[in-house]
Design an enzyme around this catalytic site. Sequence first.
Site, PDB file in Angstrom:
ATOM      1  N   GLU A 185      45.847  27.282 -39.766  1.00 49.24           N
ATOM      2  CA  GLU A 185      45.537  27.171 -38.329  1.00 49.24           C
ATOM      3  C   GLU A 185      45.084  28.478 -37.679  1.00 49.24           C
ATOM      4  O   GLU A 185      45.558  28.841 -36.604  1.00 49.24           O
ATOM      5  CB  GLU A 185      46.762  26.596 -37.591  1.00 49.24           C
ATOM      6  CG  GLU A 185      47.182  25.253 -38.159  1.00 49.24           C
ATOM      7  CD  GLU A 185      48.418  24.651 -37.470  1.00 49.24           C
ATOM      8  OE1 GLU A 185      49.019  25.326 -36.624  1.00 49.24           O
ATOM      9  OE2 GLU A 185      48.752  23.503 -37.785  1.00 49.24           O
ATOM     10  N   ASN A 226      44.003  26.025 -44.453  1.00 42.81           N
ATOM     11  CA  ASN A 226      44.469  24.721 -43.970  1.00 42.81           C
ATOM     12  C   ASN A 226      44.383  24.668 -42.442  1.00 42.81           C
ATOM     13  O   ASN A 226      44.775  25.610 -41.763  1.00 42.81           O
ATOM     14  CB  ASN A 226      45.934  24.562 -44.419  1.00 42.81           C
ATOM     15  CG  ASN A 226      46.482  23.167 -44.244  1.00 42.81           C
ATOM     16  OD1 ASN A 226      45.863  22.184 -44.659  1.00 42.81           O
ATOM     17  ND2 ASN A 226      47.655  23.058 -43.636  1.00 42.81           N
ATOM     18  N   HIS A 262      46.239  15.061 -38.918  1.00 43.80           N
ATOM     19  CA  HIS A 262      47.199  14.479 -37.969  1.00 43.80           C
ATOM     20  C   HIS A 262      46.342  13.748 -36.952  1.00 43.80           C
ATOM     21  O   HIS A 262      45.606  14.373 -36.183  1.00 43.80           O
ATOM     22  CB  HIS A 262      48.007  15.574 -37.259  1.00 43.80           C
ATOM     23  CG  HIS A 262      48.926  16.317 -38.181  1.00 43.80           C
ATOM     24  ND1 HIS A 262      50.031  15.719 -38.750  1.00 43.80           N
ATOM     25  CD2 HIS A 262      48.902  17.593 -38.632  1.00 43.80           C
ATOM     26  CE1 HIS A 262      50.657  16.601 -39.511  1.00 43.80           C
ATOM     27  NE2 HIS A 262      49.997  17.748 -39.459  1.00 43.80           N
ATOM     28  N   GLU A 292      48.070  16.741 -44.562  1.00 39.32           N
ATOM     29  CA  GLU A 292      49.228  16.441 -43.690  1.00 39.32           C
ATOM     30  C   GLU A 292      49.032  15.148 -42.922  1.00 39.32           C
ATOM     31  O   GLU A 292      49.338  15.046 -41.739  1.00 39.32           O
ATOM     32  CB  GLU A 292      49.451  17.593 -42.684  1.00 39.32           C
ATOM     33  CG  GLU A 292      49.596  18.953 -43.305  1.00 39.32           C
ATOM     34  CD  GLU A 292      49.992  20.051 -42.327  1.00 39.32           C
ATOM     35  OE1 GLU A 292      50.367  19.736 -41.182  1.00 39.32           O
ATOM     36  OE2 GLU A 292      49.926  21.221 -42.727  1.00 39.32           O
ATOM     37  N   ASP A 294      49.051  11.822 -40.906  1.00 39.23           N
ATOM     38  CA  ASP A 294      49.841  10.785 -40.241  1.00 39.23           C
ATOM     39  C   ASP A 294      48.975  10.191 -39.149  1.00 39.23           C
ATOM     40  O   ASP A 294      48.047  10.832 -38.660  1.00 39.23           O
ATOM     41  CB  ASP A 294      51.206  11.269 -39.700  1.00 39.23           C
ATOM     42  CG  ASP A 294      51.187  12.590 -38.970  1.00 39.23           C
ATOM     43  OD1 ASP A 294      50.136  12.946 -38.392  1.00 39.23           O
ATOM     44  OD2 ASP A 294      52.221  13.290 -38.962  1.00 39.23           O
TER      45      ASP A 294
HETATM   46  C1  XIL Z   1      55.903  20.709 -38.460  1.00 35.03           C
HETATM   47  C2  XIL Z   1      57.138  20.062 -39.084  1.00 35.03           C
HETATM   48  O1  XIL Z   1      56.790  18.776 -39.513  1.00 35.03           O
HETATM   49  C3  XIL Z   1      58.270  19.996 -38.105  1.00 35.03           C
HETATM   50  O2  XIL Z   1      59.448  19.507 -38.729  1.00 35.03           O
HETATM   51  C4  XIL Z   1      58.523  21.370 -37.515  1.00 35.03           C
HETATM   52  O3  XIL Z   1      59.491  21.291 -36.503  1.00 35.03           O
HETATM   53  C5  XIL Z   1      57.230  21.950 -36.920  1.00 35.03           C
HETATM   54  O4  XIL Z   1      56.228  21.963 -37.930  1.00 35.03           O
HETATM   55  N1  XIL Z   1      50.886  21.629 -38.881  1.00 35.03           N
HETATM   56  C6  XIL Z   1      51.517  22.242 -39.939  1.00 35.03           C
HETATM   57  C7  XIL Z   1      52.922  21.885 -40.252  1.00 35.03           C
HETATM   58  O5  XIL Z   1      50.883  22.994 -40.706  1.00 35.03           O
HETATM   59  O6  XIL Z   1      53.645  22.958 -40.804  1.00 35.03           O
HETATM   60  C8  XIL Z   1      53.649  21.342 -39.045  1.00 35.03           C
HETATM   61  O7  XIL Z   1      54.947  20.891 -39.465  1.00 35.03           O
HETATM   62  C9  XIL Z   1      52.856  20.242 -38.391  1.00 35.03           C
HETATM   63  C10 XIL Z   1      51.522  20.761 -37.937  1.00 35.03           C
END
Ligand code: XIL
Length: 375
Positions: A185, A226, A262, A292, A294
Site C-alpha cells: 500500500e 501488494n 477487497h 486478499e 473479500d
Molecule cells: C487487516 C486485518 O485483517 C485486521 O485483522 C487488522 O485489524 C487490520 O488489518 N490490507 C492489508 C491487510 O494488507 O493487512 C489488512 O488486514 C487489510 C487491508
Amino acid sequence: MKITKHVKWSIWFVLGVGVVVTLLLLKPGVSPLNNSREFSRQAPALSAVELTDRSGLPLRDLAQRQGIRIGAAVRADFYTDDADYRSLLAQEFNSLTPENAMKFARLHPEPGTYHFSDADDLVNFASDHQMQVHGHVLVWHRNLPDWLTEEDWSRQALEQILKQHIFTVMGRYRGQIAAWDVVNEAVERRGQLRKSIWSETIGPDYIELAFRWAHEADPDAQLFYNDYRGEGLGRKSDAIYALVQDLVQRDVPISGVGLQMHTSIQDAPKPEKVAANIRRLNDLGLSVRITEMDVQIYGDERPEAERLQAQAAVYRDTMAVCLAATDCTGLTTWGISDRHSWIPSFFDRPDAPLLFDEAYQPKPAYYALIEALDP
Ligand code: XIL
C-alpha cells in the site's frame, strides 16, 4: 455364585476406568484438539464442519490441478482456539497468509525483541498440511510499534532498522516462505506516493531498498508489491504499473504484484479491466496474485439470496480471469468464514464477505469457485 461375583467386580472395574478416562478427556488442555502444536502433527479430522452436499473434490485439489494456489488469511487467535477452523483451513486451502502475525508491531514490539511464536505455529501448520505460506508483510505504513513511530530517526538509522527487520524475519523463515509481500500500500488513491515514516524519512527509494534487502535475505523467495483498489484500470493501477515498471527496468528484484481485491457487489472492478491490468503486468515479466479477496454485500437493497448470488459471480469472474491469465499464481481470500472476517469490526457494520458462512457451511461463492476451477 463365585462367577457372578467375579462378573460384578469386572463391571464395576470397567465402569470405573470409563469414568476416569472421560474426566481426563474433558479436562482442558488434555484433549489433543486444545493443543495447536499437537493438532498440527495430526491429519485434519472433520467434526462439526463436515461439508454436507459437496459432490466432488475440495477447492485445493481443483486448484492444484489448474496449477494455482487457493489461499486463506489466517488469524493466530482463531487458529489456536478453534479445531473446526483448522480443519476447514487444511481441507480447502493450499496456501496460507498470516493475517496479522507477521506484521511489524506483532513480530517486533520492542527494539531488538522479536515474538515469533504465532508466526511459527502458522508456518508449521502449513508445512504439516502441504500448504504454501505467503508472507505478509515487511514494509507497511500501518501496524508499526510505538518505539518506531515515536522517535525522530535519521535516514541512516531508519534504513538500518528496516534492513535488520527484513533480514531477521526473512532469515528465520528462509526456505519455508515461498512468497513475501515486501511493500504494501505505498500508493495513494489518486496515484501519488503515500506519505509514511518510510517515504518521509528514507525517501521514495525505500521501496527499491526493501526489495533489494529482501532478495539478499532470501534469494529464492518471490517478492511482491501488494496494494488495494488497483485491480482494474484507473489512476491508482496506472501509478502502481508505473512504479513496478520502473523497478523492473532498473533490475530491482521484484517478482510480482498482489491485487488485494477487497471489494463489494456494488463496485467490483469489471473483469475485462482486471484481465487487462493483469496482462500488462505479466507483459512486464511480473507474476500477479489475488492476495486478499473479500466481497462485501452490505448496503445493497436486494434480498439476501440475490446478494449472495451476486457475490458468487464476483468470485467466479475473478477466478476465471486469474485462470485465463498467463501468469496469475493464485487467489487468496481474506479469512475463511464470515465468522472471522475483518470487515464488520473494521467498518463497524454487519457483512458476510467470504466463502463460508458463520456456521462454516459453504456459500454460493464457494460453489462458484468450484465451478470456475472445474468447469
Ligand atoms: C487487516 C486485518 O485483517 C485486521 O485483522 C487488522 O485489524 C487490520 O488489518 N490490507 C492489508 C491487510 O494488507 O493487512 C489488512 O488486514 C487489510 C487491508
